[in-house]
Design a protein around this motif. Structure first.
Motif, PDB file in Angstrom:
ATOM      1  N   ASP A   1      34.504  35.767  40.952  1.00 39.28           N
ATOM      2  CA  ASP A   1      35.848  35.229  40.744  1.00 39.28           C
ATOM      3  C   ASP A   1      35.722  33.817  40.178  1.00 39.28           C
ATOM      4  O   ASP A   1      35.099  32.948  40.794  1.00 39.28           O
ATOM      5  CB  ASP A   1      36.591  35.209  42.080  1.00 39.28           C
ATOM      6  CG  ASP A   1      38.035  34.785  41.952  1.00 39.28           C
ATOM      7  OD1 ASP A   1      38.291  33.758  41.291  1.00 39.28           O
ATOM      8  OD2 ASP A   1      38.898  35.465  42.517  1.00 39.28           O
TER       9      ASP A   1
ATOM     10  N   ILE B   1      37.721  31.439  40.087  1.00 41.60           N
ATOM     11  CA  ILE B   1      38.392  30.406  40.877  1.00 41.60           C
ATOM     12  C   ILE B   1      37.756  30.265  42.261  1.00 41.60           C
ATOM     13  O   ILE B   1      37.423  29.179  42.700  1.00 41.60           O
ATOM     14  CB  ILE B   1      39.893  30.727  41.012  1.00 41.60           C
ATOM     15  CG1 ILE B   1      40.476  30.770  39.625  1.00 41.60           C
ATOM     16  CG2 ILE B   1      40.580  29.768  41.967  1.00 41.60           C
ATOM     17  CD1 ILE B   1      41.911  30.666  39.452  1.00 41.60           C
ATOM     18  N   ASN B   2      37.552  31.389  42.937  1.00 41.86           N
ATOM     19  CA  ASN B   2      37.033  31.353  44.307  1.00 41.86           C
ATOM     20  C   ASN B   2      35.520  31.496  44.393  1.00 41.86           C
ATOM     21  O   ASN B   2      34.944  31.368  45.466  1.00 41.86           O
ATOM     22  CB  ASN B   2      37.696  32.446  45.141  1.00 41.86           C
ATOM     23  CG  ASN B   2      39.188  32.234  45.241  1.00 41.86           C
ATOM     24  OD1 ASN B   2      39.642  31.135  45.503  1.00 41.86           O
ATOM     25  ND2 ASN B   2      39.955  33.289  45.010  1.00 41.86           N
ATOM     26  N   GLY B   3      34.880  31.806  43.288  1.00 41.12           N
ATOM     27  CA  GLY B   3      33.426  31.929  43.299  1.00 41.12           C
ATOM     28  C   GLY B   3      32.959  33.247  43.879  1.00 41.12           C
ATOM     29  O   GLY B   3      33.697  34.220  43.967  1.00 41.12           O
ATOM     30  N   ASP B   4      31.737  33.259  44.292  1.00 40.35           N
ATOM     31  CA  ASP B   4      31.076  34.457  44.799  1.00 40.35           C
ATOM     32  C   ASP B   4      31.448  34.669  46.262  1.00 40.35           C
ATOM     33  O   ASP B   4      31.066  33.891  47.124  1.00 40.35           O
ATOM     34  CB  ASP B   4      29.570  34.271  44.640  1.00 40.35           C
ATOM     35  CG  ASP B   4      28.777  35.494  45.001  1.00 40.35           C
ATOM     36  OD1 ASP B   4      29.379  36.495  45.403  1.00 40.35           O
ATOM     37  OD2 ASP B   4      27.552  35.446  44.868  1.00 40.35           O
ATOM     38  N   ALA B   5      32.179  35.736  46.541  1.00 45.22           N
ATOM     39  CA  ALA B   5      32.611  36.011  47.913  1.00 45.22           C
ATOM     40  C   ALA B   5      31.636  36.924  48.648  1.00 45.22           C
ATOM     41  O   ALA B   5      31.801  37.199  49.823  1.00 45.22           O
ATOM     42  CB  ALA B   5      34.007  36.648  47.899  1.00 45.22           C
TER      43      ALA B   5
ATOM     44  N   ASN C   1      28.609  37.658  50.678  1.00 45.13           N
ATOM     45  CA  ASN C   1      27.744  36.794  51.482  1.00 45.13           C
ATOM     46  C   ASN C   1      26.566  37.509  52.127  1.00 45.13           C
ATOM     47  O   ASN C   1      25.859  36.919  52.908  1.00 45.13           O
ATOM     48  CB  ASN C   1      28.569  36.070  52.550  1.00 45.13           C
ATOM     49  CG  ASN C   1      29.274  37.016  53.489  1.00 45.13           C
ATOM     50  OD1 ASN C   1      28.978  38.201  53.504  1.00 45.13           O
ATOM     51  ND2 ASN C   1      30.207  36.507  54.267  1.00 45.13           N
TER      52      ASN C   1
END
Length: 94
Positions: A14, A16-20, A22
């Motif tokens: 994403d 905007i939110n980066g790599d979600a 984990n």
């Protein structure tokens, strides 16, 4: 010995939110414990490479390498990954 997929294929990040995502994969625990871990190419999923992890108990390095080599011989050559110019080529039109 334990044999598991290393991780799934690459995924979108994403902007905007980066790599979600984990989960760091199965290599963390053997690394922390000092146990051998080997990843061999398993194939392609939608043109992207995926690996197969081979892990063993302490001091089983030679056995892990031998099993990894046998798996590579069994699976044969993995085709090179494709680098799509767009997601439509990878996932098809929505």
């Amino acid at each position: 010995m334990l044999i598991v997929p290393t991780m799934g294929p690459a995924f979108l990040i994403d902007p905007i939110n980066g790599d979600a995502f984990n989960w760091s994969g199965p290599g963390n625990l053997p690394a922390i414990a000092g146990y051998p871990h080997l990843t061999v190419p398993m194939g392609l999923v939608k043109g992207l490479p995926v690996g197969l992890s081979v892990m063993g108990p302490a001091w089983s390095d030679a056995a892990v390498l031998a099993l990894g080599g046998a798996i590579e011989q069994l699976l044969g050559a993995v085709p090179p990954p494709t680098y799509a110019r767009s997601l439509v080529r990878l996932n098809g039109p929505h």
